[in-house]
Design a protein around this motif. Structure first.
Motif, PDB file in Angstrom:
ATOM      1  N   ALA A  92       0.916  -1.215   0.011  1.00  0.00           N
ATOM      2  CA  ALA A  92      -0.053  -0.028   0.195  1.00  0.00           C
ATOM      3  C   ALA A  92       0.835   1.327  -0.040  1.00  0.00           C
ATOM      4  O   ALA A  92       0.535   2.252  -0.621  1.00  0.00           O
ATOM      5  CB  ALA A  92      -0.881  -0.151   1.277  1.00  0.00           C
ATOM      6  N   ALA A  93       1.882   1.175   0.838  1.00  0.00           N
ATOM      7  CA  ALA A  93       2.811   2.451   0.802  1.00  0.00           C
ATOM      8  C   ALA A  93       3.484   2.470  -0.481  1.00  0.00           C
ATOM      9  O   ALA A  93       3.524   3.971  -0.972  1.00  0.00           O
ATOM     10  CB  ALA A  93       3.767   2.242   1.800  1.00  0.00           C
ATOM     11  N   MET A  94       4.026   1.746  -1.045  1.00  0.00           N
ATOM     12  CA  MET A  94       4.769   1.891  -2.213  1.00  0.00           C
ATOM     13  C   MET A  94       3.899   2.379  -3.489  1.00  0.00           C
ATOM     14  O   MET A  94       4.261   3.072  -4.284  1.00  0.00           O
ATOM     15  CB  MET A  94       5.604   0.758  -2.616  1.00  0.00           C
ATOM     16  CG  MET A  94       6.894   0.247  -1.878  1.00  0.00           C
ATOM     17  SD  MET A  94       7.904   1.651  -1.449  1.00  0.00           S
ATOM     18  CE  MET A  94       8.697   1.888  -3.000  1.00  0.00           C
ATOM     19  N   LEU A 133      -0.473  -9.441  -4.948  1.00  0.00           N
ATOM     20  CA  LEU A 133      -1.321  -8.809  -4.152  1.00  0.00           C
ATOM     21  C   LEU A 133      -1.488  -7.442  -5.382  1.00  0.00           C
ATOM     22  O   LEU A 133      -2.759  -6.953  -5.515  1.00  0.00           O
ATOM     23  CB  LEU A 133      -0.788  -7.939  -3.079  1.00  0.00           C
ATOM     24  CG  LEU A 133      -1.524  -7.302  -2.008  1.00  0.00           C
ATOM     25  CD1 LEU A 133      -2.981  -7.945  -1.728  1.00  0.00           C
ATOM     26  CD2 LEU A 133      -0.991  -6.823  -0.843  1.00  0.00           C
ATOM     27  N   TRP A 134      -0.418  -7.044  -6.063  1.00  0.00           N
ATOM     28  CA  TRP A 134      -0.507  -5.894  -6.995  1.00  0.00           C
ATOM     29  C   TRP A 134      -1.293  -6.486  -8.064  1.00  0.00           C
ATOM     30  O   TRP A 134      -2.058  -5.604  -9.032  1.00  0.00           O
ATOM     31  CB  TRP A 134       0.840  -5.544  -7.358  1.00  0.00           C
ATOM     32  CG  TRP A 134       1.332  -4.391  -6.430  1.00  0.00           C
ATOM     33  CD1 TRP A 134       0.577  -3.525  -5.626  1.00  0.00           C
ATOM     34  CD2 TRP A 134       2.800  -4.292  -5.971  1.00  0.00           C
ATOM     35  NE1 TRP A 134       1.361  -2.697  -4.785  1.00  0.00           N
ATOM     36  CE2 TRP A 134       3.002  -3.212  -5.037  1.00  0.00           C
ATOM     37  CE3 TRP A 134       4.025  -4.862  -6.523  1.00  0.00           C
ATOM     38  CZ2 TRP A 134       3.968  -2.657  -4.603  1.00  0.00           C
ATOM     39  CZ3 TRP A 134       5.024  -4.313  -6.002  1.00  0.00           C
ATOM     40  CH2 TRP A 134       5.328  -3.293  -4.959  1.00  0.00           C
ATOM     41  N   ARG A 153      -1.145   0.587  -7.729  1.00  0.00           N
ATOM     42  CA  ARG A 153      -0.257   0.481  -8.761  1.00  0.00           C
ATOM     43  C   ARG A 153       0.814  -0.501  -8.565  1.00  0.00           C
ATOM     44  O   ARG A 153       1.387  -0.251  -7.267  1.00  0.00           O
ATOM     45  CB  ARG A 153       0.124   1.734  -9.297  1.00  0.00           C
ATOM     46  CG  ARG A 153      -0.913   2.807  -9.852  1.00  0.00           C
ATOM     47  CD  ARG A 153      -0.092   3.966 -10.481  1.00  0.00           C
ATOM     48  NE  ARG A 153      -1.318   5.053 -10.716  1.00  0.00           N
ATOM     49  CZ  ARG A 153      -0.744   6.140 -11.180  1.00  0.00           C
ATOM     50  NH1 ARG A 153       0.426   6.507 -11.313  1.00  0.00           N
ATOM     51  NH2 ARG A 153      -1.668   6.939 -11.678  1.00  0.00           N
ATOM     52  N   PRO A 154       1.326  -1.498  -9.230  1.00  0.00           N
ATOM     53  CA  PRO A 154       2.429  -2.040  -8.984  1.00  0.00           C
ATOM     54  C   PRO A 154       3.761  -1.378  -9.488  1.00  0.00           C
ATOM     55  O   PRO A 154       3.770  -0.395 -10.093  1.00  0.00           O
ATOM     56  CB  PRO A 154       2.588  -3.434  -9.917  1.00  0.00           C
ATOM     57  CG  PRO A 154       1.739  -2.736 -10.990  1.00  0.00           C
ATOM     58  CD  PRO A 154       0.618  -1.713 -10.520  1.00  0.00           C
ATOM     59  N   VAL A 155       4.987  -1.527  -8.522  1.00  0.00           N
ATOM     60  CA  VAL A 155       6.104  -0.909  -8.732  1.00  0.00           C
ATOM     61  C   VAL A 155       7.091  -2.015  -9.232  1.00  0.00           C
ATOM     62  O   VAL A 155       7.138  -3.127  -8.667  1.00  0.00           O
ATOM     63  CB  VAL A 155       6.554  -0.044  -7.768  1.00  0.00           C
ATOM     64  CG1 VAL A 155       5.544   0.991  -7.465  1.00  0.00           C
ATOM     65  CG2 VAL A 155       6.869  -0.802  -6.527  1.00  0.00           C
TER      66      VAL A 155
END
Length: 352
Positions: A92-94, A133-134, A153-155
């Motif tokens: 969630a943070a990223m 999860l992403w 959003r995925p990173v």
């Protein structure tokens, strides 16, 4: 140049010659943002913060400050870990930072070294669950169903790994790695082989992965001054990175006894000291061993030395370098690398 203001000339310069990432300590947010802006203007490819709550401010708040301070360079962690951060909180943070940074965020994550070290198994479980999860909005982690109920959003995920098992795993499940195994030719061959084997085993194209090589760095207008800055780190590399198991680390036979001896004599109480009285400054006296450590782990010297070294590394296949170093003046370091390394004009071939 006033270091509180980004030189507007940087904003119209051509693309930098090299891909260099920079780690910046998060002690003061005004200073952090100023340095990030200067690094971006100078041509650094990314600015990263660490994750050590006992020494620096909160990582995710720091990333948010970087996101609003910069426009083009990437931002991320180097490194967070899989033990002391909750997987859902990390996701969630990223993703929250990414919603501000818009395609510029990455997660550098390792098994961890401080407090309770993690394992490769824990790192794999964490990263696999994070990407699920992403990708799907839900996963099962440690037997518990975990969901992410917003459009997170995925990173990209870069593993902080250096050994064969970790590099294989980076090729298998991550977007790349930040590796500090070294950049001598033998080590590079092992790194590429392990990453490639992992990628192919998972049916992935190894050429799509980004491999950053972490090097200890020092720069000054005079080579001797830069060499003096790096001396304590040379001893640390020989003692800590190599000395505990030189055979496993691929150290040539002629230097193995020097590594073991250095590990025994190294003073850990002076590990992060940069002062003149640091006893570790006097530990590497053999010039051949010194050159081996420099070639494997370091980027040191004048701006001209840096350009020559980076051109040589390109010939070895190294095109991404993460710059790490204990420097006396980080603002001057950023300015010097930006002006005289990243934007140095290619030299014309010598005639005759």
């Amino acid at each position: 140049m006033d270091r509180d203001v980004v030189d507007p000339e940087f904003l119209v310069r051509p693309a930098p010659r090299f891909q260099l990432g920079l780690g910046v300590p998060a002690h003061d947010y005004e200073v952090l943002q100023r340095r990030a802006r200067a690094a971006e203007a100078g041509g650094f490819s990314f600015v990263a913060v660490g994750d050590n709550p006992s020494l620096i401010k909160d990582t995710y708040v720091s990333l948010t400050m970087l996101a609003v301070a910069t426009d083009t360079c990437r931002i991320g962690t180097a490194m967070t870990d899989c033990v002391h951060r909750d997987m859902l909180v990390t996701a969630a943070a990223m993703s929250s930072v990414e919603s501000i940074a818009g395609g510029r965020t990455f997660l550098g994550i390792s098994a961890g070294r401080a407090r309770t070290p993690g394992t490769m198994k824990q790192l794999r479980e964490f990263v696999v669950a994070l990407r699920e999860l992403w990708g799907r909005g839900e996963t099962t982690f440690h037997g518990e169903r975990v969901t992410l109920g917003w459009s997170a959003r995925p990173v990209p995920v870069l593993l902080g790994v250096s050994g064969p098992r970790g590099l294989h795993m980076a090729g298998e499940i991550a977007d790349g790695a930040i590796c500090e195994a070294g950049v001598d030719e033998e080590t590079l061959a092992r790194v590429r082989s392990n990453v490639t084997t992992g990628a192919l085993a998972a049916g992935r194209d190894p050429d799509t992965l980004e491999i950053w090589h972490s090097l200890k760095t020092a720069i000054s207008e005079r080579r001797d001054d830069a060499m003096y800055q790096i001396t304590p780190q040379l001893a640390a590399l020989g003692a800590v990175a190599l000395g505990r198991n030189p055979e496993k680390m691929g150290v040539p036979e002629q230097f193995r006894s020097a590594c073991r001896d250095l590990a025994e004599r190294y003073d850990m109480t002076a590990h992060l000291r940069t002062d003149d009285e640091n006893p570790n400054r006097k530990l590497i006296l053999d010039p051949d061993f010194r050159e081996y450590v420099l070639d494997r782990f370091c980027l040191v010297g004048s701006p001209e030395d840096w350009v020559g070294r980076l051109d040589g590394l390109k010939e070895r296949g190294v095109d991404r370098v993460f710059c790490v170093g204990l420097v006396p003046d980080l603002d001057h370091y950023i300015d010097l690398v930006g002006r005289q390394v990243l934007h140095a004009a290619p030299q014309s071939p010598k005639k005759g």
